[in-house]
Design a protein around this motif. Structure first.
Motif, PDB file in Angstrom:
ATOM      1  N   ARG A  32       0.777  -1.291  -0.398  1.00  0.00           N
ATOM      2  CA  ARG A  32       0.005  -0.290  -0.203  1.00  0.00           C
ATOM      3  C   ARG A  32       0.632   1.481  -0.098  1.00  0.00           C
ATOM      4  NH1 ARG A  32      -4.870   2.029   1.402  1.00  0.00           N
ATOM      5  NH2 ARG A  32      -5.396   3.882   2.737  1.00  0.00           N
ATOM      6  N   GLN A  36       1.076   4.475  -2.679  1.00  0.00           N
ATOM      7  CA  GLN A  36       0.344   5.928  -2.159  1.00  0.00           C
ATOM      8  C   GLN A  36       1.593   6.924  -2.360  1.00  0.00           C
ATOM      9  OE1 GLN A  36      -0.174   5.119   2.032  1.00  0.00           O
ATOM     10  NE2 GLN A  36      -2.424   5.081   1.432  1.00  0.00           N
ATOM     11  N   SER A 425      -5.416  11.463   5.684  1.00  0.00           N
ATOM     12  CA  SER A 425      -6.602  10.506   5.138  1.00  0.00           C
ATOM     13  C   SER A 425      -6.015  10.576   3.338  1.00  0.00           C
ATOM     14  CB  SER A 425      -8.214  11.035   5.374  1.00  0.00           C
ATOM     15  OG  SER A 425      -8.055  12.461   4.076  1.00  0.00           O
ATOM     16  N   ASP A 426      -7.811   8.908   2.923  1.00  0.00           N
ATOM     17  CA  ASP A 426      -7.196   8.892   1.872  1.00  0.00           C
ATOM     18  C   ASP A 426      -7.734   9.983   0.738  1.00  0.00           C
ATOM     19  OD1 ASP A 426      -6.405   6.519   1.615  1.00  0.00           O
ATOM     20  OD2 ASP A 426      -7.681   4.937   1.959  1.00  0.00           O
ATOM     21  N   ASP A 427      -8.750  10.595   1.277  1.00  0.00           N
ATOM     22  CA  ASP A 427      -9.469  11.432   0.674  1.00  0.00           C
ATOM     23  C   ASP A 427      -8.345  13.039   0.128  1.00  0.00           C
ATOM     24  OD1 ASP A 427     -11.717  10.067   0.219  1.00  0.00           O
ATOM     25  OD2 ASP A 427     -12.858  11.585   1.918  1.00  0.00           O
ATOM     26  N   ASP A 454      -3.670   3.195  -9.608  1.00  0.00           N
ATOM     27  CA  ASP A 454      -4.245   2.105  -9.103  1.00  0.00           C
ATOM     28  C   ASP A 454      -4.174   0.451  -9.529  1.00  0.00           C
ATOM     29  OD1 ASP A 454      -4.776   4.460  -7.013  1.00  0.00           O
ATOM     30  OD2 ASP A 454      -7.028   4.019  -7.654  1.00  0.00           O
TER      31      ASP A 454
END
Length: 474
Positions: A32, A36, A425-427, A454
């Protein structure tokens, strides 16, 4: 010539780790992290594509010519892989928006450009590229942290004014470039040894101006690819590349380093877990001050109410963002402002964009803005024992403001936003990527790029990703 396994234990251990660690060996959280950070780094590259320094390097690299091997963002034709890595490395670091490993490393700004350039050239799969990225980041962080000085609580590289990201990144990048070439462990060790002779970088531009620091991670990426090419061609590196009498640590930090940090627990204890995203496009040591200023604004403080302010930080941070104070209170360019505690606090109090302070808040015209200039002169920067006790686990700050009505307000930020203890956060990460990418790509293209990134684990090669990056224009 055969190597003495005892004499070359450090370089051999690192090379074997790089050679032998596959994607299947990576825990899910590490996978992950890879996804990212490649996304974040490419976003940083896109945001910097139209800077004057980016245009200058693009023109220079195009004039050099050479065999087209890899894609460089903002350049219409493919370049030799070392040159493509140079360009993308410049872009990754130009806005001071790329990730951070405490106390002074920015690993992805070197390793991502190396992996993209060599991965494209060699036709690597997405899985191969992500695995190479992880081991490169891990190696870079360990090389840097092995030079940490517990007595002064800071990096020996930083103490000497050395750009650890460029220096350590050259060595780590060479190892993963050699891996992507399919070289055996002994040849990866050669690439590491060769890279020691090519590593360089000074931080003086942080203090007295100049744009050269933007280029240093790019030069490191280029040197890394070239070191791997030399190893592939049969050039040998020194057997004691790290610990030798004239090896890496002797050359850069007087021979003092922690071999256990460098080599113990490889593949079991992952230093990449400590990587930090930057919510603001400025030196990481300014970030706690920005957060403190944001909190004071949320408490109702107006910039015009500030009579004086003191930003207290850890001593190693002071050297970067507070000294010399007269220069930090009056930076000459937007790039210098990224290393200024007074500028970043003043601009946050006035009001910024992005996640609190954004790319558009660092412009030469804003640096010259009389309102900001006047406020900066009222902001001092000092060291604080409490911050010293926390650093380098965090880069903390305590902002004390005295208002014109003689009220004193204090805001402490002891845990950094964007780190493992206070993650974005992901957002927030998606918002940062979109904000960066929109400077170079249309919204639909940005979304296509995000989806392609992704799906990297499914990709047979990186052609879809670089195909989109190739559409960027200066």
């Amino acid at each position: 010539m055969k190597r003495d396994p005892q004499a070359s234990s450090l370089v051999s251990s690192m090379a074997e780790f790089v050679h032998g660690t596959g994607f299947g060996d990576l825990p899910d959280p590490i996978r992950r992290i890879a996804h990212q950070h490649v996304l974040d780094t490419i976003g940083c590259c896109l945001a910097a594509a139209r800077l004057e320094t980016s245009r200058s390097l693009a023109s220079y690299l195009m004039s050099e010519g050479g065999t087209g091997q890899a894609t460089a963002i903002s350049i219409p034709q493919r370049l030799p892989a070392p040159q493509a890595a140079f360009m993308n490395g410049l872009l990754a670091r130009s806005l001071e928006y790329d990730d951070m490993a405490m106390p002074d490393l920015h690993p992805s700004g070197v390793i991502v450009p190396v992996v993209l350039a060599v991965g494209e050239w060699q036709g690597a799969t997405g899985v191969e590229l992500l695995a190479a990225l992880v081991v490169g980041l891990e190696l870079c962080i360990r090389i840097g942290r092995a030079g940490y000085d517990a007595d002064t609580r800071t990096s020996r590289f930083l103490q000497r004014g050395l750009d650890a990201s460029a220096i350590c990144g050259t060595v780590a990048g060479a190892a993963v470039a050699a891996r992507l070439f399919g070289l055996e462990a002994s040849r990866i060790a050669d690439a590491i040894g060769i890279a020691v002779s090519l590593a360089s970088g000074s931080l003086e531009a942080n203090r007295s101006g100049g744009t050269i620091k933007r280029f240093q991670s790019g030069w490191a990426a280029k040197s890394a690819v070239q070191a791997a090419c030399l190893a592939k061609a049969g050039v040998d590196g020194p057997a004691q590349a790290f610990e030798g009498r004239y090896g890496f640590y002797r050359c850069f930090v007087d021979g003092t380093f922690d071999a256990a940090v460098l080599a113990e627990g490889l593949g079991e204890r992952w230093e990449v877990c400590g990587l930090r995203f930057k919510p603001y496009p400025s030196n990481y040591y300014t970030h706690a001050g920005i957060d403190a200023a944001l909190a004071l604004r949320q408490r109702g403080l107006k910039a015009g109410e500030v009579a004086s302010a003191q930003l207290a930080v850890a001593t190693p941070m002071l050297h970067t963002i507070g000294e010399p104070l007269d220069r930090k209170q009056a930076p000459q360019t937007a790039y210098e402002a990224k290393f200024s505690g007074p500028y970043t606090v003043a601009s946050t109090l006035i009001g910024g964009g992005g996640l609190g302070l954004g790319v558009d808040d660092f412009a030469d015209e804003l640096v010259r803005d009389p309102t900001r200039r006047a406020l900066m002169r009222r902001i001092s920067v000092t060291s604080d024992p409490r911050c010293d006790s926390i650093f380098p686990q965090q880069a903390p700050a305590i902002l004390s403001v005295t208002t014109k009505e003689e009220t004193r307000i204090v805001e402490e930020v002891l845990i950094n936003r964007g780190g493992p203890e206070r993650p974005l956060s992901d957002d927030e990460l998606a918002a940062k990527f979109s904000e960066n990418s929109r400077r170079a790509l249309a919204p639909k293209t940005t979304e296509a790029l995000r989806l392609s990134l992704d799906r990297m684990t499914e990709a047979k090669d990186v052609s879809e990703i670089v195909g989109i990056l190739a559409t960027v224009r200066r």
